[in-house]
Enzyme design. Structure first.
Site, PDB file in Angstrom:
ATOM      1  N   CYS A 145       0.693  20.132  78.394  1.00 49.63           N
ATOM      2  CA  CYS A 145       1.372  19.866  77.132  1.00 49.63           C
ATOM      3  C   CYS A 145       1.503  21.197  76.397  1.00 49.63           C
ATOM      4  O   CYS A 145       1.019  22.223  76.878  1.00 49.63           O
ATOM      5  CB  CYS A 145       0.669  18.797  76.301  1.00 49.63           C
ATOM      6  N   CYS A 200       6.352  19.124  77.079  1.00 47.86           N
ATOM      7  CA  CYS A 200       6.648  20.563  77.143  1.00 47.86           C
ATOM      8  C   CYS A 200       7.950  20.830  77.872  1.00 47.86           C
ATOM      9  O   CYS A 200       8.303  21.980  78.108  1.00 47.86           O
ATOM     10  CB  CYS A 200       5.491  21.344  77.758  1.00 47.86           C
ATOM     11  N   CYS A 245       7.521  24.040  82.623  1.00 46.11           N
ATOM     12  CA  CYS A 245       6.685  23.961  83.817  1.00 46.11           C
ATOM     13  C   CYS A 245       7.504  24.409  85.031  1.00 46.11           C
ATOM     14  O   CYS A 245       8.550  23.831  85.317  1.00 46.11           O
ATOM     15  CB  CYS A 245       6.194  22.532  84.014  1.00 46.11           C
TER      16      CYS A 245
END
Length: 137
Positions: A11, A85, A89
């Site tokens: 996150c 997020c 990633c």
């Protein structure tokens, strides 16, 4: 999936949702799963309301610290679960990616964090059944 799958929870601040998810997975799956958590922009400390909410269910995350998301952490994980997020990633072939839409506990009191904690537990229980169910004799 390997005998001992590795899960990375991500996150933004690695201070609430991902910390609670990692704690639940560690608590519920024990040593059947390798657990990591990280943040795309880690905070200074774990959210006190998340610490309190987890303490209410007997899980102590007070000693945890937010960690920065690294490419290596993603590479070393079989399952990467993001929680708000977005595209920060890195994506690698052969990994399983999930995005759990959960309210952000940042700035919330423990009353608002409890339902998030409980929803994370439900999702972690399903994840365990998918990647590391208990072996029966």
């Amino acid at each position: 999936m390997p005998d001992k799958p590795s899960v990375l929870f991500v996150c933004v601040h690695n201070a609430g949702r991902s910390q609670m998810a990692a704690a639940w997975l560690t608590h519920l799956a024990g040593d059947r799963v390798e657990v990591r958590s990280a943040g795309s922009n880690p905070g200074d400390a774990v959210n006190p309301a998340a610490v309190e909410a987890m303490a209410e269910v007997g899980i102590d995350i007070s000693a945890e610290t937010p960690k920065i998301l690294t490419v290596d952490a993603v590479k070393e994980s079989d399952v990467c679960i993001t929680m708000g997020c977005g595209d920060t990633c890195p994506v690698f072939p052969g990994k399983r990616y999930l995005d759990w839409t959960l309210d952000d506990p940042a700035g919330q009191g423990v009353e608002a964090v409890r339902p998030i904690r409980d929803e994370i537990k439900k999702r972690v229980e399903v994840l365990i059944q998918e990647i590391a169910p208990e072996k029966t004799a």
